[in-house]
Design a protein around this motif. Structure first.
Motif, PDB file in Angstrom:
ATOM      1  N   VAL A 145      22.490 -31.105 113.007  1.00  0.00           N
ATOM      2  CA  VAL A 145      21.468 -30.101 112.982  1.00  0.00           C
ATOM      3  C   VAL A 145      20.888 -30.088 111.423  1.00  0.00           C
ATOM      4  O   VAL A 145      21.671 -30.038 110.476  1.00  0.00           O
ATOM      5  N   ARG A 146      19.692 -30.288 111.087  1.00  0.00           N
ATOM      6  CA  ARG A 146      19.285 -30.466 109.877  1.00  0.00           C
ATOM      7  C   ARG A 146      18.417 -28.932 109.477  1.00  0.00           C
ATOM      8  O   ARG A 146      17.677 -28.655 109.990  1.00  0.00           O
ATOM      9  N   TYR A 147      18.946 -28.412 108.488  1.00  0.00           N
ATOM     10  CA  TYR A 147      18.482 -27.323 108.011  1.00  0.00           C
ATOM     11  C   TYR A 147      17.361 -27.464 106.594  1.00  0.00           C
ATOM     12  O   TYR A 147      17.406 -28.175 105.993  1.00  0.00           O
ATOM     13  N   CYS A 148      16.379 -26.104 106.741  1.00  0.00           N
ATOM     14  CA  CYS A 148      15.543 -26.229 105.821  1.00  0.00           C
ATOM     15  C   CYS A 148      15.998 -25.951 104.310  1.00  0.00           C
ATOM     16  O   CYS A 148      16.877 -25.053 104.284  1.00  0.00           O
ATOM     17  N   PRO A 149      15.798 -26.706 103.366  1.00  0.00           N
ATOM     18  CA  PRO A 149      16.447 -26.558 102.062  1.00  0.00           C
ATOM     19  C   PRO A 149      15.715 -25.361 101.343  1.00  0.00           C
ATOM     20  O   PRO A 149      16.424 -24.901 100.154  1.00  0.00           O
ATOM     21  N   LEU A 150      14.602 -24.774 101.671  1.00  0.00           N
ATOM     22  CA  LEU A 150      14.047 -23.675 101.041  1.00  0.00           C
ATOM     23  C   LEU A 150      14.992 -22.324 101.114  1.00  0.00           C
ATOM     24  O   LEU A 150      15.522 -22.044 102.200  1.00  0.00           O
ATOM     25  N   LEU A 151      15.144 -21.862  99.930  1.00  0.00           N
ATOM     26  CA  LEU A 151      15.882 -20.657  99.914  1.00  0.00           C
ATOM     27  C   LEU A 151      15.483 -19.457 100.718  1.00  0.00           C
ATOM     28  O   LEU A 151      16.036 -18.560 101.186  1.00  0.00           O
ATOM     29  N   GLU A 152      14.096 -19.426 101.064  1.00  0.00           N
ATOM     30  CA  GLU A 152      13.367 -18.398 101.724  1.00  0.00           C
ATOM     31  C   GLU A 152      13.727 -18.358 103.148  1.00  0.00           C
ATOM     32  O   GLU A 152      13.567 -17.579 103.903  1.00  0.00           O
ATOM     33  N   CYS A 153      14.140 -19.717 103.498  1.00  0.00           N
ATOM     34  CA  CYS A 153      14.182 -19.813 105.144  1.00  0.00           C
ATOM     35  C   CYS A 153      15.635 -20.192 105.597  1.00  0.00           C
ATOM     36  O   CYS A 153      16.211 -19.588 106.314  1.00  0.00           O
ATOM     37  N   GLU A 212       6.366 -25.772 105.797  1.00  0.00           N
ATOM     38  CA  GLU A 212       5.330 -26.738 106.758  1.00  0.00           C
ATOM     39  C   GLU A 212       5.001 -27.556 105.292  1.00  0.00           C
ATOM     40  O   GLU A 212       4.874 -28.721 105.500  1.00  0.00           O
ATOM     41  N   ASP A 213       4.612 -26.850 104.438  1.00  0.00           N
ATOM     42  CA  ASP A 213       4.205 -27.564 103.158  1.00  0.00           C
ATOM     43  C   ASP A 213       5.149 -28.515 102.673  1.00  0.00           C
ATOM     44  O   ASP A 213       4.913 -29.603 102.123  1.00  0.00           O
ATOM     45  N   TRP A 214       6.524 -28.084 102.330  1.00  0.00           N
ATOM     46  CA  TRP A 214       7.586 -28.794 101.884  1.00  0.00           C
ATOM     47  C   TRP A 214       7.907 -30.022 102.857  1.00  0.00           C
ATOM     48  O   TRP A 214       7.951 -31.151 102.196  1.00  0.00           O
ATOM     49  N   MET A 215       7.889 -29.805 104.261  1.00  0.00           N
ATOM     50  CA  MET A 215       8.183 -30.873 105.052  1.00  0.00           C
ATOM     51  C   MET A 215       7.096 -32.160 105.045  1.00  0.00           C
ATOM     52  O   MET A 215       7.223 -32.983 104.932  1.00  0.00           O
ATOM     53  N   LYS A 216       5.740 -31.489 104.688  1.00  0.00           N
ATOM     54  CA  LYS A 216       4.845 -32.439 104.500  1.00  0.00           C
ATOM     55  C   LYS A 216       5.023 -33.307 103.352  1.00  0.00           C
ATOM     56  O   LYS A 216       4.628 -34.514 103.564  1.00  0.00           O
ATOM     57  N   GLU A 217       5.537 -32.952 102.302  1.00  0.00           N
ATOM     58  CA  GLU A 217       5.859 -33.583 100.942  1.00  0.00           C
ATOM     59  C   GLU A 217       7.002 -34.431 101.145  1.00  0.00           C
ATOM     60  O   GLU A 217       7.125 -35.499 100.661  1.00  0.00           O
TER      61      GLU A 217
END
Length: 188
Positions: free
Chosen positions: A20-28, A45-50
């Motif tokens: 399982v891969r987790y979103c690295p953003l602190l808010e999520c 979504e923006d982070w994943m896109k970049e």
């Protein structure tokens, strides 16, 4: 060791479990497949896109679908009988008060157009709920404007409250019948 059996039959734990891969953003900090339901879906979504293009394509598509082109489908069903008339007054800067009969003696009062005067609908619904000692909620309409539904027959009291507490001028407050045909000023 006879109880263990053949070692070739044993599957390593890493092959049984799912990575399982987790979103690295602190808010999520949620798994990628749940980012769209998290507190900041647009940031994720923006982070994943970049930074994670493969993950982005897996969960959001490659951008060539009908939704990316602008042909979005209606996501939710508009609720409430007053919502049918909501599309007609989207550009008008007036407050319309509807009274809808649910059963023989039960009514719902709907208020549309308060957001055009810069009022927060959630806060307004909360104030109305306290004022009239009843349930009041914000109903999201598609297309906007959104409405506040108040439990009970409080049409005249709502008009008075909008005038006095929310400081909306008299000339912008209207009563309208549930069928949407007759419109009259609340204060003559």
């Amino acid at each position: 060791d006879a109880t263990m059996g053949d070692e070739a039959d044993l599957t390593p734990v890493t092959e049984l479990g799912r990575q399982v891969r987790y979103c690295p953003l602190l808010e999520c900090t949620m798994p990628f497949e749940y980012c769209r339901y998290g507190p900041h879906p647009k940031k994720c979504e923006d982070w994943m896109k970049e930074n994670a293009k493969l993950v982005y394509r897996k969960y959001y598509g490659d951008g060539t679908s009908d939704e990316a082109k602008g042909d979005t489908k209606q996501k939710g069903k508009a609720r409430g009988k007053a919502s049918k008339k909501a599309g007609k007054i989207a550009g008008e800067k007036i407050v319309k008060i509807f009274q809808i009969q649910r059963t023989k003696r039960k009514f719902v009062t709907s208020v549309i157009g308060l957001d055009a005067f810069g009022l927060d609908l959630k806060q307004s619904a909360k104030k109305m709920s306290k004022q009239f000692a009843c349930s009041a909620s914000v109903v999201k309409n598609n297309p906007p404007p959104n409405e506040i539904q108040i439990q009970g027959d409080v049409k005249f009291e709502v008009a008075e409250m909008i005038l006095q507490k929310f400081k909306v001028p008299k000339k912008f407050i209207y009563f309208q019948d549930a069928k949407g045909k007759k419109k009259q000023r609340a204060f003559d």
